[in-house]
Design a protein around this motif. Structure first.
Motif, PDB file in Angstrom:
ATOM      1  N   LYS A   1      17.165   1.934  17.625  1.00  0.00           N
ATOM      2  CA  LYS A   1      16.276   2.500  18.637  1.00  0.00           C
ATOM      3  C   LYS A   1      14.850   2.707  18.168  1.00  0.00           C
ATOM      4  O   LYS A   1      14.038   3.290  18.888  1.00  0.00           O
ATOM      5  N   LYS A   2      14.529   2.248  16.958  1.00  0.00           N
ATOM      6  CA  LYS A   2      13.171   2.446  16.467  1.00  0.00           C
ATOM      7  C   LYS A   2      12.752   1.323  15.532  1.00  0.00           C
ATOM      8  O   LYS A   2      13.572   0.640  14.931  1.00  0.00           O
ATOM      9  N   ILE A   3      11.445   1.154  15.440  1.00  0.00           N
ATOM     10  CA  ILE A   3      10.834   0.201  14.513  1.00  0.00           C
ATOM     11  C   ILE A   3       9.849   0.986  13.659  1.00  0.00           C
ATOM     12  O   ILE A   3       8.999   1.707  14.187  1.00  0.00           O
ATOM     13  N   ILE A   4       9.969   0.845  12.353  1.00  0.00           N
ATOM     14  CA  ILE A   4       9.085   1.539  11.433  1.00  0.00           C
ATOM     15  C   ILE A   4       8.227   0.498  10.714  1.00  0.00           C
ATOM     16  O   ILE A   4       8.749  -0.397  10.051  1.00  0.00           O
ATOM     17  N   TYR A   5       6.918   0.611  10.872  1.00  0.00           N
ATOM     18  CA  TYR A   5       5.984  -0.239  10.140  1.00  0.00           C
ATOM     19  C   TYR A   5       5.486   0.564   8.950  1.00  0.00           C
ATOM     20  O   TYR A   5       5.027   1.696   9.099  1.00  0.00           O
ATOM     21  N   LYS A   6       5.581  -0.023   7.769  1.00  0.00           N
ATOM     22  CA  LYS A   6       5.166   0.651   6.543  1.00  0.00           C
ATOM     23  C   LYS A   6       3.908  -0.010   6.015  1.00  0.00           C
ATOM     24  O   LYS A   6       3.928  -1.168   5.613  1.00  0.00           O
ATOM     25  N   LEU A   7       2.820   0.730   6.042  1.00  0.00           N
ATOM     26  CA  LEU A   7       1.524   0.255   5.584  1.00  0.00           C
ATOM     27  C   LEU A   7       1.320   0.708   4.149  1.00  0.00           C
ATOM     28  O   LEU A   7       1.465   1.887   3.838  1.00  0.00           O
ATOM     29  N   SER A   8       0.993  -0.230   3.292  1.00  0.00           N
ATOM     30  CA  SER A   8       0.744   0.079   1.896  1.00  0.00           C
ATOM     31  C   SER A   8      -0.650  -0.433   1.517  1.00  0.00           C
ATOM     32  O   SER A   8      -0.999  -1.571   1.840  1.00  0.00           O
ATOM     33  N   VAL A   9      -1.434   0.428   0.887  1.00  0.00           N
ATOM     34  CA  VAL A   9      -2.785   0.062   0.459  1.00  0.00           C
ATOM     35  C   VAL A   9      -2.961   0.457  -1.001  1.00  0.00           C
ATOM     36  O   VAL A   9      -2.142   1.178  -1.567  1.00  0.00           O
ATOM     37  N   ASN A  10      -4.030  -0.003  -1.590  1.00  0.00           N
ATOM     38  CA  ASN A  10      -4.373   0.358  -2.960  1.00  0.00           C
ATOM     39  C   ASN A  10      -4.581   1.872  -3.038  1.00  0.00           C
ATOM     40  O   ASN A  10      -5.086   2.485  -2.103  1.00  0.00           O
ATOM     41  N   GLN A  11      -4.197   2.460  -4.153  1.00  0.00           N
ATOM     42  CA  GLN A  11      -4.310   3.912  -4.333  1.00  0.00           C
ATOM     43  C   GLN A  11      -5.737   4.400  -4.111  1.00  0.00           C
ATOM     44  O   GLN A  11      -5.949   5.478  -3.555  1.00  0.00           O
ATOM     45  N   GLN A  12      -6.724   3.622  -4.508  1.00  0.00           N
ATOM     46  CA  GLN A  12      -8.121   4.018  -4.353  1.00  0.00           C
ATOM     47  C   GLN A  12      -8.567   4.016  -2.899  1.00  0.00           C
ATOM     48  O   GLN A  12      -9.569   4.637  -2.555  1.00  0.00           O
ATOM     49  N   ASP A  13      -7.850   3.317  -2.030  1.00  0.00           N
ATOM     50  CA  ASP A  13      -8.227   3.208  -0.626  1.00  0.00           C
ATOM     51  C   ASP A  13      -7.491   4.190   0.284  1.00  0.00           C
ATOM     52  O   ASP A  13      -7.730   4.206   1.496  1.00  0.00           O
ATOM     53  N   MET A  14      -6.614   5.006  -0.260  1.00  0.00           N
ATOM     54  CA  MET A  14      -5.833   5.918   0.571  1.00  0.00           C
ATOM     55  C   MET A  14      -6.719   6.863   1.382  1.00  0.00           C
ATOM     56  O   MET A  14      -6.474   7.103   2.562  1.00  0.00           O
ATOM     57  N   GLY A  15      -7.752   7.379   0.764  1.00  0.00           N
ATOM     58  CA  GLY A  15      -8.653   8.296   1.469  1.00  0.00           C
ATOM     59  C   GLY A  15      -9.358   7.648   2.639  1.00  0.00           C
ATOM     60  O   GLY A  15      -9.592   8.278   3.667  1.00  0.00           O
ATOM     61  N   LYS A  16      -9.695   6.386   2.491  1.00  0.00           N
ATOM     62  CA  LYS A  16     -10.378   5.677   3.574  1.00  0.00           C
ATOM     63  C   LYS A  16      -9.447   5.409   4.744  1.00  0.00           C
ATOM     64  O   LYS A  16      -9.867   5.423   5.894  1.00  0.00           O
ATOM     65  N   VAL A  17      -8.181   5.157   4.455  1.00  0.00           N
ATOM     66  CA  VAL A  17      -7.222   4.870   5.519  1.00  0.00           C
ATOM     67  C   VAL A  17      -6.808   6.156   6.223  1.00  0.00           C
ATOM     68  O   VAL A  17      -6.623   6.170   7.432  1.00  0.00           O
TER      69      VAL A  17
END
Length: 76
Positions: A28-44
């Motif tokens: 009943k659900k779809i989970i999208y997992k977004l992964s970015v560089n550790q240095q970019d976490m604040g920007k995302v």
């Protein structure tokens, strides 16, 4: 949907090659997992989570025609 997420996130980050999106589909659900560089976490995530909330709003709206509930998880 994966391409939509990548299109939104890549211009925001300093390391666009490190942006990956995976999909985990359940009954009943779809989970999208977004992964970015550790240095970019604040920007995302943005100040007080505003950028992350905006990304989720766009993704949820695009998936509103789907019968399944859609979630977006942001991880490092």
């Amino acid at each position: 949907m994966i391409e939509l997420i990548k299109t939104i996130v890549k211009p925001l980050v300093d390391h666009p090659d490190d942006v990956t999106v995976s999909m985990d589909e359940h009954a009943k659900k779809i989970i999208y997992k977004l992964s970015v560089n550790q240095q970019d976490m604040g920007k995302v995530i943005g100040k007080q989570g505003r950028v992350a909330k905006a990304i989720r709003t766009v993704v949820y709206t695009a998936a509103s025609k789907s019968d399944k509930k859609v979630y977006l998880e942001i991880s490092d």
